[in-house]
Structure formats: structure tokens, C-alpha cells
Scaffold this active site. Sequence first.
Site, short mmCIF file in Angstrom:
data_model
loop_
_atom_site.label_atom_id
_atom_site.label_comp_id
_atom_site.label_asym_id
_atom_site.label_seq_id
_atom_site.Cartn_x
_atom_site.Cartn_y
_atom_site.Cartn_z
N TYR A 159 -5.17 3.67 7.91
CA TYR A 159 -6.60 3.42 8.06
C TYR A 159 -7.26 3.62 9.33
O TYR A 159 -7.01 4.70 9.83
CB TYR A 159 -6.44 1.83 7.71
CG TYR A 159 -5.61 1.43 6.45
CD1 TYR A 159 -5.80 1.92 5.26
CD2 TYR A 159 -4.28 0.87 6.78
CE1 TYR A 159 -5.01 1.52 4.20
CE2 TYR A 159 -3.25 0.52 5.76
CZ TYR A 159 -3.74 0.97 4.63
OH TYR A 159 -2.74 0.57 3.59
N TYR B 208 -3.59 -2.55 -10.33
CA TYR B 208 -3.27 -2.44 -8.92
C TYR B 208 -2.44 -3.60 -8.23
O TYR B 208 -1.60 -3.02 -7.34
CB TYR B 208 -4.90 -2.35 -8.28
CG TYR B 208 -4.82 -2.22 -6.69
CD1 TYR B 208 -4.29 -1.31 -6.07
CD2 TYR B 208 -5.13 -3.41 -6.20
CE1 TYR B 208 -4.26 -1.03 -4.67
CE2 TYR B 208 -5.01 -3.30 -4.61
CZ TYR B 208 -4.60 -2.44 -4.01
OH TYR B 208 -4.71 -2.19 -2.51
N VAL C 251 1.21 -3.67 3.91
CA VAL C 251 1.17 -4.90 4.30
C VAL C 251 2.24 -5.86 4.18
O VAL C 251 2.31 -6.90 4.85
CB VAL C 251 -0.24 -5.36 4.03
CG1 VAL C 251 -0.06 -6.23 2.53
CG2 VAL C 251 -0.79 -6.43 4.87
N LYS D 197 0.49 3.49 -3.04
CA LYS D 197 -1.01 4.26 -3.06
C LYS D 197 -0.39 5.70 -2.98
O LYS D 197 -1.09 6.73 -3.38
CB LYS D 197 -2.00 3.90 -2.02
CG LYS D 197 -2.42 2.37 -2.12
CD LYS D 197 -3.26 2.09 -0.86
CE LYS D 197 -3.93 0.68 -0.81
NZ LYS D 197 -4.42 0.36 0.47
N SER E 214 0.80 -1.34 -0.04
CA SER E 214 -0.02 0.06 -0.20
C SER E 214 0.82 1.41 -0.09
O SER E 214 0.22 2.36 -0.22
CB SER E 214 -0.98 0.17 1.02
OG SER E 214 -1.85 -0.86 1.09
O1 DON Z 1 -4.76 -4.77 -1.85
C1 DON Z 1 -4.21 -5.22 -0.67
O2 DON Z 1 -4.69 -5.81 0.17
C2 DON Z 1 -2.63 -5.29 -0.61
N1 DON Z 1 -1.96 -5.48 -1.93
C3 DON Z 1 -2.40 -3.98 0.11
C4 DON Z 1 -2.84 -4.12 1.36
C5 DON Z 1 -2.02 -3.03 2.29
O3 DON Z 1 -0.81 -2.85 2.02
C6 DON Z 1 -2.61 -2.63 3.63
N2 DON Z 1 -1.60 -1.75 4.28
N3 DON Z 1 -1.25 -1.85 5.58
#
Ligand code: DON
Length: 305
Positions: A241, A189, A259, A66, A63
Site C-alpha cells: 500500500y 472476499y 493485516v 489478494k 490480504s
Molecule cells: O479487507 C480488509 O480490510 C482485510 N480483510 C484485509 C486487509 C489487509 O490485510 C491489509 N493488509 N495489510
Amino acid sequence: MDFNNILKEIQDEIQKYFTRGKLPDYIPMLAQADENDFAMSLITLDGEEFNIGCSDKKFSIQSISKVYTFTLALEHYSKQLYTRVGHEPSGDPFNSLVQLEYESGIPRNPFINAGAIVTTDCLSSIYGENAFNEILNFIRKVSNDTTIANDEEIFTSELGHGFRNFALINLMKSYSNIKNPVDDVIQTYFKQCSIMMNTKQLAKSMLFLANHGKDPFSKSTIINVSKAKRINSLMLTCGHYDASGDFAYRVGLPGKSGVGGGIVAVVPKKMGICVYSPKLNKHGNSLIGTKALELFTTKTGLSIF
Ligand code: DON
């Protein structure tokens, strides 16, 4: 300030937290990370670098990507972007579906998954099938490193298991807030999430945000002052978040987690920071990464407050 010594102190003080947290398993490849990894990198606007731990080890930025897609989408669409995605904290987990239904397919902000998928869709409308390459090139530009690439195995792992993201994008498509084919956008994405970087590269890539939108070395403008302010503000209020308030409370810096275990942070007018430790807290943010950044601002007084 003796940053080398401060990093050593932080490394010592975080040792007791390695028993806590959990590797993510909803993307199977990420569950294979080494739980004991830790790295932290600082780079100042005049190019001084300080590193500790496995700062050459690459991990998937997830993320953190983003931040770059929001920057690119804001550059192209300006205020128009906010007709498709908001700029308020969601108070919900990063992959939540509930609010999206109540709010007619308009995600609260560009840092939750739904919002990031919308910004990627916006970029697909501009760049077509080159969208991923343009995102990658932008990351290479702000990191001043042409070797950065994505990991196909991590990409495939998420493509095969990203059921909530498929639900989010289809829900938004039903509200006409996705303009391009669902499969193209979701693949772009997932690819941007699988980009591999180390803490040194990630810290450097934040410098334009610490420097009013300008690359401090080439002096070129990446984004204007006003947009750089907006991006930093959203990192502070939405970058973690439903733990964004807690991160602001503990760390007091604009930041964005992934993540994959990375967190980037910006010390305005001073430096870019990145910390890596793959075990996550219950909000999906690096547990030790958050702790390390809290120790950093406590020891240096370099929070924005
Ligand atoms: O879309 C997802 O769930 C993962 N590719 C990215 C989510 C993420 O990194 C949340 N962050 N802490």
C-alpha cells in the site's frame, strides 16, 4: 549460505522491536492474536526448508489472499482485467475511499481492498457460487496441501465489522464496476481473507512466482512467464500500500502483507519466504515482519537490487 544461523540471528535482533506496533482491532478476532508470536520460513526451489519460531501456527492470511485472486483473475482475463482495475501504486491506505471516487470506481491496483474486491467479482462472474471454493482449491494447489481451510469465526468477525469494505464495494457498484450481487462478492472476499495458513505453507505457495510461473516440483505451469513477471512487479510496487516504496527501499523484494501479521516475499529464481508477527505498523503491515525481511536481505545480499 547458513540459513539456519541467519534465521537465528534475525530472531535475536528483532527481540527489541516487540514493544512496538499494534494489533488490528477493526476485525475484533484479530485483536486476540498473541503479540509475542514470531515465525519465519524459507523454502528454496529445490525444496530445502528453513524455519524458525512458531512456523506451524496458522493465522489468517488476509490480504495475502489478494496475490492468489489476482493470479487467477489475470489467468482468465489477461489484459482485459485492466479495464476494471489498474496497475499503479495508490499512495493511499489499503482501505481508502477517496481516490476511488475521483477515479470513477476503477481501483488503482489489485492489492488495495477495492482492487481485490474487483478481482473477486471477476472470479464470481466465472465460477458463480463456487468462487470461494475455486480460490481455496487454487491456494491448496500452489501450496501442495489439501488441508488448508478458512476460519468461520474470523470470517463472521469481519462480516460484522467490515464497514469500509461495504462502502468500497457499494461505491464501485454505483460505477458498474461490480457485476455480481454485492453480498455474494463481499462474502467471498471476507472468506478468502479468513483462510488460515502457517509460514511454511505460505512460503511454499510463493514458489511458482519465484520460478517464472511454474511449480518447481511438479513442473506444471501455474501461470505463464509474462504474467508471473507482472504479478511480481505489482507485489514490489503495490504489495504494501502506501508503504510499498518503504518496503522496496528496506527489503528490495516483491512482497505482500496481510493485516493478520503475515508477509510473503519472493526471491526470484531462488526461494519463497514468509514471516509472521501480528503487531502492525501504522500502514497495517507487520512491523517485525518488515524488519525481519530487511535483516534477511541485508545479511544474505538476496534482494533483487
Ligand atoms: O479487507 C480488509 O480490510 C482485510 N480483510 C484485509 C486487509 C489487509 O490485510 C491489509 N493488509 N495489510
